[in-house]
Design a protein around this motif. Structure first.
Motif, mmCIF file in Angstrom:
data_model
loop_
_atom_site.group_PDB
_atom_site.id
_atom_site.type_symbol
_atom_site.label_atom_id
_atom_site.label_comp_id
_atom_site.label_asym_id
_atom_site.label_seq_id
_atom_site.Cartn_x
_atom_site.Cartn_y
_atom_site.Cartn_z
ATOM 1 N N GLY A 1 0.828 -1.190 0.000
ATOM 2 C CA GLY A 1 0.000 0.000 0.000
ATOM 3 C C GLY A 1 0.862 1.239 0.000
ATOM 4 N N GLY A 2 0.223 2.387 -0.158
ATOM 5 C CA GLY A 2 -1.188 2.602 -0.078
ATOM 6 C C GLY A 2 -1.694 2.700 1.348
ATOM 7 N N GLY A 3 -2.899 3.302 1.428
ATOM 8 C CA GLY A 3 -3.571 3.431 2.706
ATOM 9 C C GLY A 3 -4.164 2.127 3.194
ATOM 10 N N HIS A 4 -4.578 2.116 4.481
ATOM 11 C CA HIS A 4 -5.097 0.882 5.059
ATOM 12 C C HIS A 4 -6.512 0.575 4.610
ATOM 13 C CE1 HIS A 4 -4.092 -1.867 8.723
ATOM 14 N NE2 HIS A 4 -4.349 -2.539 7.623
ATOM 15 N N ASP A 5 -7.109 1.453 3.819
ATOM 16 C CA ASP A 5 -8.367 1.125 3.162
ATOM 17 C C ASP A 5 -8.192 -0.076 2.235
ATOM 18 O OD1 ASP A 5 -7.609 2.872 0.443
ATOM 19 O OD2 ASP A 5 -7.097 3.869 2.311
ATOM 20 N N LEU A 6 -6.943 -0.386 1.901
ATOM 21 C CA LEU A 6 -6.637 -1.603 1.144
ATOM 22 C C LEU A 6 -7.221 -2.837 1.809
ATOM 23 C CD1 LEU A 6 -5.065 -3.453 -0.836
ATOM 24 C CD2 LEU A 6 -3.044 -3.105 0.596
ATOM 25 N N ALA A 7 -7.272 -2.847 3.145
ATOM 26 C CA ALA A 7 -7.703 -4.043 3.886
ATOM 27 C C ALA A 7 -9.104 -4.492 3.488
ATOM 28 C CB ALA A 7 -7.635 -3.791 5.385
ATOM 29 N N TYR A 8 -10.003 -3.539 3.267
ATOM 30 C CA TYR A 8 -11.369 -3.891 2.881
ATOM 31 C C TYR A 8 -11.367 -4.602 1.529
ATOM 32 C CZ TYR A 8 -16.292 -3.327 1.571
ATOM 33 O OH TYR A 8 -17.584 -3.565 1.165
ATOM 34 N N ALA A 9 -10.611 -4.071 0.588
ATOM 35 C CA ALA A 9 -10.516 -4.685 -0.735
ATOM 36 C C ALA A 9 -9.807 -6.034 -0.658
ATOM 37 C CB ALA A 9 -9.759 -3.754 -1.679
ATOM 38 N N HIS A 10 -8.746 -6.087 0.115
ATOM 39 C CA HIS A 10 -7.943 -7.307 0.219
ATOM 40 C C HIS A 10 -8.771 -8.448 0.816
ATOM 41 C CE1 HIS A 10 -3.565 -8.838 1.039
ATOM 42 N NE2 HIS A 10 -4.344 -9.781 0.551
ATOM 43 N N TYR A 11 -9.455 -8.155 1.911
ATOM 44 C CA TYR A 11 -10.291 -9.172 2.555
ATOM 45 C C TYR A 11 -11.349 -9.694 1.582
ATOM 46 C CZ TYR A 11 -13.461 -11.405 5.888
ATOM 47 O OH TYR A 11 -14.266 -12.314 6.541
ATOM 48 N N ASN A 12 -11.991 -8.803 0.869
ATOM 49 C CA ASN A 12 -13.048 -9.231 -0.057
ATOM 50 C C ASN A 12 -12.494 -10.047 -1.213
ATOM 51 O OD1 ASN A 12 -15.368 -8.267 1.235
ATOM 52 N ND2 ASN A 12 -15.002 -6.190 0.491
ATOM 53 N N GLY A 13 -11.259 -9.779 -1.603
ATOM 54 C CA GLY A 13 -10.631 -10.597 -2.624
ATOM 55 C C GLY A 13 -10.368 -12.008 -2.143
ATOM 56 N N ILE A 14 -9.916 -12.123 -0.893
ATOM 57 C CA ILE A 14 -9.712 -13.447 -0.295
ATOM 58 C C ILE A 14 -11.045 -14.176 -0.173
ATOM 59 C CG2 ILE A 14 -8.918 -14.703 1.745
ATOM 60 C CD1 ILE A 14 -7.051 -12.292 2.318
ATOM 61 N N LYS A 15 -12.048 -13.455 0.290
ATOM 62 C CA LYS A 15 -13.382 -14.035 0.464
ATOM 63 C C LYS A 15 -13.957 -14.536 -0.863
ATOM 64 C CE LYS A 15 -18.021 -12.677 2.026
ATOM 65 N NZ LYS A 15 -18.828 -11.536 2.537
ATOM 66 N N LYS A 16 -13.725 -13.784 -1.920
ATOM 67 C CA LYS A 16 -14.206 -14.182 -3.245
ATOM 68 C C LYS A 16 -13.546 -15.483 -3.685
ATOM 69 C CE LYS A 16 -14.669 -12.502 -8.014
ATOM 70 N NZ LYS A 16 -14.412 -11.357 -8.938
ATOM 71 N N SER A 17 -12.271 -15.622 -3.360
ATOM 72 C CA SER A 17 -11.527 -16.817 -3.745
ATOM 73 C C SER A 17 -11.818 -17.999 -2.824
ATOM 74 C CB SER A 17 -10.024 -16.519 -3.741
ATOM 75 O OG SER A 17 -9.278 -17.641 -4.147
ATOM 76 N N LYS A 18 -12.106 -17.700 -1.565
ATOM 77 C CA LYS A 18 -12.329 -18.747 -0.555
ATOM 78 C C LYS A 18 -13.674 -18.536 0.149
ATOM 79 C CE LYS A 18 -8.225 -20.474 -1.291
ATOM 80 N NZ LYS A 18 -8.040 -21.810 -1.947
ATOM 81 N N PRO A 19 -14.769 -18.687 -0.593
ATOM 82 C CA PRO A 19 -16.092 -18.464 0.017
ATOM 83 C C PRO A 19 -16.418 -19.533 1.049
ATOM 84 C CG PRO A 19 -16.327 -19.433 -2.153
ATOM 85 C CD PRO A 19 -14.859 -19.121 -1.991
ATOM 86 N N ASN A 20 -17.307 -19.192 1.950
ATOM 87 C CA ASN A 20 -17.787 -20.136 2.971
ATOM 88 C C ASN A 20 -16.672 -20.665 3.858
ATOM 89 O OD1 ASN A 20 -20.468 -19.985 1.844
ATOM 90 N ND2 ASN A 20 -19.780 -21.372 0.226
#
Length: 317
Positions: free
Chosen positions: A127-146
């Motif tokens: 980063g970049g600002g820590h707003d990256l965390a929201y995007a990063h988490y959602n990217g992981i979640k998209k790849s590893k749902p449930n």
């Protein structure tokens, strides 16, 4: 200006050898939009830049973190290469924020994070600002749902501010908590002076685990290791995020919010190694370097070494 750009290969420069003795000689720059990711059955690392400080600006911080990814790359480039030849390291380029469109940038970033994880790459996002965390988490979640994704954050701040008008660098973990039933969050090094009473109350309501900076010391290593072990057993995957403003300003002066009472490098390396060798770490980032306020690239060099050690610990586990 495009939201994405391949990294200029001239950034990765240093001494040359005939045997990849230096890290810059091992890096392959790719274009995530047009190139196929190299396939390999061994360990793969991807370095991705999040050149965005719109969230810091919205949070009334000192802007400049958008300049960080390439600065960290320059500090990584001359480091000696001790990685096995089977290990691949690619530079996946930079993501930019245009016209203050933070949410668009975050969505794009989430998609690229997911793309890299699906391609069996371990991410180190700069980063970049820590707003990256929201995007990063959602990217992981998209790849590893449930699955249950545990967040370990080395940081002076909870970053649990409520979104009153628009998201910023102080809101990512509150956003994640409100959008996910299984919210598991461990914050290491948080400071009373940097988080008001309401933020501590929010942390309690959301059942956030934390260790304050006064206890996040090498002398308290055994207890810290125990807390992390217990946290890791409760999740399927771990996302590690390192905010450089959690370190003492003696080590990290080049951040938006420096602190003389931050934690030391020794305890940070202990826990990073523990998390890397847990077998559950899936992705990581290093945020909040502000080159405008750095001294002799001190903080950038710290970020570069942290990225190096993450790859070292994972590849040796």
């Amino acid at each position: 200006m495009n939201i994405y750009k391949k990294t200029d290969t001239n950034i990765w420069t240093g001494r040359t050898s005939n045997d990849q003795l230096y890290l810059h000689e091992k890096i392959t720059c790719i274009d995530l939009e047009n190139d196929e990711l190299p396939e390999n059955q061994n360990t793969n690392f991807a370095i991705l830049g999040y050149a965005c400080d719109e969230g810091v600006k919205r949070n009334l911080g000192r802007v400049g973190a958008a300049l960080a990814p390439d600065t960290i790359r320059k500090m990584m480039a001359p480091l000696s290469n001790h990685f096995d030849h089977k290990i691949h390291i690619v530079d996946a380029g930079n993501i930019f924020c245009n016209e203050s469109a933070l949410e668009k940038t975050q969505t794009y970033t989430s998609n690229k994070v997911s793309q890299l994880i699906d391609s069996k790459y371990f991410n180190i996002i700069l980063g970049g600002g820590h707003d990256l965390a929201y995007a990063h988490y959602n990217g992981i979640k998209k790849s590893k749902p449930n699955t249950t994704i545990g967040i370990v954050n080395l940081d002076a701040h909870f970053d649990l501010r409520q979104v009153k008008t628009e998201a910023n660098s102080g809101t990512p973990f509150y956003q994640i908590a409100k959008e996910n039933d299984r919210f598991k969050y461990l914050c290491l090094g948080t400071q009373e002076e940097s988080n008001n009473k309401e933020l501590f109350e929010t942390a309690e309501k959301l059942k956030v685990e934390y260790i304050k900076n006064t206890s996040f010391t090498i002398e308290n290593k055994d207890h810290i290791i125990s807390v992390i072990d217990n946290f890791i057993t409760q999740v399927d995957h771990v996302y590690l995020t390192i905010d450089l403003d959690g370190f003492s300003s003696a080590y990290a002066p080049g951040v938006s919010a420096p602190s003389p009472f931050g934690f030391s490098i020794d305890i940070a390396l202990v826990v990073i190694e523990q998390i890397c060798k847990s077998g559950k770490l899936i992705s990581s980032d290093i945020v909040e370097l502000n080159p405008k306020y750095d001294i002799d690239n001190c903080t950038a060099r710290l970020a570069a070494r942290l990225a190096y050690y993450i790859m070292k610990f994972i590849s040796s586990s």
